[in-house]
Design a protein around this motif. Structure first.
Motif, PDB file in Angstrom:
ATOM      1  N   LEU A  64      -1.545   2.477  10.897  1.00 28.50           N
ATOM      2  CA  LEU A  64      -1.032   2.183   9.564  1.00 28.50           C
ATOM      3  C   LEU A  64      -0.584   0.739   9.438  1.00 28.50           C
ATOM      4  N   HIS A  66       0.842  -1.194   0.000  1.00 27.72           N
ATOM      5  CA  HIS A  66       0.000   0.000   0.000  1.00 27.72           C
ATOM      6  C   HIS A  66       0.884   1.253   0.000  1.00 27.72           C
ATOM      7  N   PRO A  67       0.480   2.285  -0.756  1.00 27.92           N
ATOM      8  CA  PRO A  67       1.299   3.503  -0.803  1.00 27.92           C
ATOM      9  C   PRO A  67       1.569   4.131   0.561  1.00 27.92           C
ATOM     10  N   MET A  68       0.797   3.817   1.569  1.00 27.94           N
ATOM     11  CA  MET A  68       1.083   4.406   2.884  1.00 27.94           C
ATOM     12  C   MET A  68       2.358   3.824   3.497  1.00 27.94           C
ATOM     13  N   TRP A 102      -6.483  -2.870  -3.101  1.00 23.73           N
ATOM     14  CA  TRP A 102      -7.933  -2.754  -3.323  1.00 23.73           C
ATOM     15  C   TRP A 102      -8.357  -1.368  -3.815  1.00 23.73           C
ATOM     16  N   TRP A 103      -7.623  -0.328  -3.446  1.00 21.06           N
ATOM     17  CA  TRP A 103      -7.959   1.056  -3.756  1.00 21.06           C
ATOM     18  C   TRP A 103      -7.640   1.439  -5.199  1.00 21.06           C
ATOM     19  N   ASP A 112      -8.677  -7.491   5.551  1.00 24.50           N
ATOM     20  CA  ASP A 112      -9.690  -6.488   5.208  1.00 24.50           C
ATOM     21  C   ASP A 112      -9.232  -5.114   5.652  1.00 24.50           C
ATOM     22  N   TRP A 113      -9.875  -4.086   5.085  1.00 26.82           N
ATOM     23  CA  TRP A 113      -9.567  -2.697   5.457  1.00 26.82           C
ATOM     24  C   TRP A 113     -10.670  -2.213   6.382  1.00 26.82           C
ATOM     25  N   GLY A 166     -14.232  -9.655   5.978  1.00 27.82           N
ATOM     26  CA  GLY A 166     -15.638  -9.432   6.284  1.00 27.82           C
ATOM     27  C   GLY A 166     -15.854  -8.282   7.255  1.00 27.82           C
ATOM     28  N   ASP A 167     -14.808  -7.876   7.942  1.00 24.70           N
ATOM     29  CA  ASP A 167     -14.950  -6.783   8.913  1.00 24.70           C
ATOM     30  C   ASP A 167     -14.708  -5.412   8.296  1.00 24.70           C
ATOM     31  N   GLY A 168     -14.391  -5.355   7.021  1.00 20.98           N
ATOM     32  CA  GLY A 168     -14.028  -4.062   6.445  1.00 20.98           C
ATOM     33  C   GLY A 168     -14.664  -3.800   5.102  1.00 20.98           C
ATOM     34  N   LYS A 169     -14.004  -2.969   4.311  1.00 21.16           N
ATOM     35  CA  LYS A 169     -14.619  -2.438   3.102  1.00 21.16           C
ATOM     36  C   LYS A 169     -14.104  -3.036   1.788  1.00 21.16           C
ATOM     37  N   VAL A 207     -12.674   0.232   9.131  1.00 25.69           N
ATOM     38  CA  VAL A 207     -12.986   1.660   9.246  1.00 25.69           C
ATOM     39  C   VAL A 207     -13.626   1.918  10.608  1.00 25.69           C
ATOM     40  N   PRO A 208     -13.145   2.872  11.393  1.00 22.95           N
ATOM     41  CA  PRO A 208     -11.938   3.657  11.112  1.00 22.95           C
ATOM     42  C   PRO A 208     -10.688   2.798  11.251  1.00 22.95           C
ATOM     43  N   THR A 209      -9.669   3.139  10.498  1.00 25.31           N
ATOM     44  CA  THR A 209      -8.440   2.361  10.471  1.00 25.31           C
ATOM     45  C   THR A 209      -7.598   2.737  11.687  1.00 25.31           C
TER      46      THR A 209
END
Lengths: 272, 272
Positions: free
Chosen positions: B213, B144-146, B182-183, B205-206, B221-224, B208-210
């Motif tokens: 980092l 991920h870019p982060m 995914w983004w 999973d991603w 299943g817990d994320g987006k 929210v709120p994250t």
């Protein structure tokens, strides 16, 4: 490369989060910062007419109003309400003589990022003619991909340009914020592609270790972004407008605003 | 789309961080998880030969060894040392009969992301023939870019493929981890482009709120993330290999491993 003229520096109000519009305007005057970027929530708090008067009486120019966007929502009614709010944002930008209304496009309400992207496209299509009629340029700001789930499904400059290119360059452009785009392997090519669609240039830094997704931005020079290199790309592409310092950082927010402005001017000269 | 066969599920050891190799192997056997992805630090702790025996005696297959890479460094001597370490990683992967050595390519030691990317390219060029001679496929994992400032200047699948395509597909491929990609607006096209270069598929999973980092990944299943949608893209591209569950999350790390494995199997059936 030469340091950038301080005639172009702009205080994005988020950098001095605890200041209201009046305090920010007065702080800019004291620090000889000629531009300011206003946030709608702060303008609402101060009153639109009052904000306008404060800014004009001080002789400041408004680099942008932050922010419209947030187009995706679960229901058609909610999406229509978001569009109404975007029209109000355009009206406010016009009233404040802002150069640009910044669009943070919004996230998907569910796992369907494709539909959210379509809603963004449709939202901009609705908003663009309204903004055009009021002389306001829309600036699509791609956010860092780490905000894709909560703030913006538009995450690259390429994607923002794909959206913007459906309109003339003076109607819909893009905002280049170094914090959001510095990682992009395609950055140089996309900035060149953007050309006169660049409607804003925002600076801050990526600090290591990064303390927080939202509140982890740093003062220019404290992190790993080659800010001057990106400024050079943006200028080569033709951008010569204001440069906003926009820093979400709790420590900076706790620091007295006058100290923040003095530091940001110094770092701007050294690193932008 | 049908749920995925549990014959393909793999425990990436990072999901059960507090387990050593023996505990992870025994946990997989108890939970009937047929694959395991090992981490070098855990293998070093248990001993290479001992790890190998544990895995083989249990009848598990090793989906990958994590991780090689980290090519950029400030001095030529450091970069040479990193390459030596990568050769050892290849040797270990071969000894363990791992399908793939995962490469997390590393970050720039300074603000020069372009040079860091060049060092990654050169590092892979040095490592690829060594790996080929030992029958180990290198899997470049875009992060991920982060993580661009601290872990990997390779941040998109397109960029990983640009690197991999200098080699035959059975020598250098890519790892698709839903959390990292995914983004990406270009995801569908790049997975199709990847085709038989896909050498691993990782799920989490991603949320929210994250929360963080690094430690902010969630159980499927817990994320987006539309995990099943991405699995479909990867399968359409031709990938039918193991699917690693790799979750960096402090709460999951505090949870007893057997409970984590039971939950990950259930979520795999529901969401992968």
């Amino acid at each position: 490369m030469q340091p950038c003229s301080l005639r172009r520096i702009s205080l994005n109000q988020k950098t001095t989060e605890r200041w209201n519009v009046q305090e920010a305007v007065e702080g800019c005057v004291r620090a000889d910062v000629p531009w300011i970027a206003l946030w709608r929530e702060k303008v609402a708090e101060a009153g639109l007419q009052s904000s306008k008067r404060l800014v004009r009486d001080a002789g400041l120019q408004v680099s942008s109003l932050c922010r419209g966007g947030m187009f995706p929502a679960a229901t058609a009614a909610e999406r229509a309400a978001r569009l109404d709010d975007n029209r109000r944002a355009v009206d406010e930008a016009a009233e404040l003589w802002a150069d640009v209304l910044v669009l943070v496009c919004g996230a998907a309400p569910d796992r369907d990022i494709g539909s959210a992207r379509q809603w963004v496209k449709e939202g901009i299509a609705e908003l663009a003619p309204y903004a055009k009629d009021r002389g306001i340029t829309l600036g699509i700001e791609p956010l860092h991909p780490m905000y894709a789930a909560e703030r913006s499904v538009v995450v690259t400059l390429a994607q923002a340009l794909d959206l913007a290119e459906a309109y003339p360059a003076d109607e819909v452009g893009v905002i280049v914020d170094v914090f959001h785009v510095w990682w992009d392997p395609d950055l140089e090519a996309q900035i060149a592609r953007a050309g006169d669609r660049i409607k804003g240039f925002h600076v801050s830094d990526w600090i290591v270790p990064t303390p927080d997704l939202l509140m982890g931005r740093g003062m220019m020079g404290d992190g790993k972004i080659d800010i001057r290199g990106i400024r050079q790309l943006v200028e080569t592409a033709g951008y010569g407008g204001p440069i906003e310092v926009e820093i979400f950082n709790q420590i900076i927010w706790y620091t007295p605003g006058d100290i923040v402005l003095a530091q940001m001017k110094q770092r701007y000269v050294e690193h932008v």
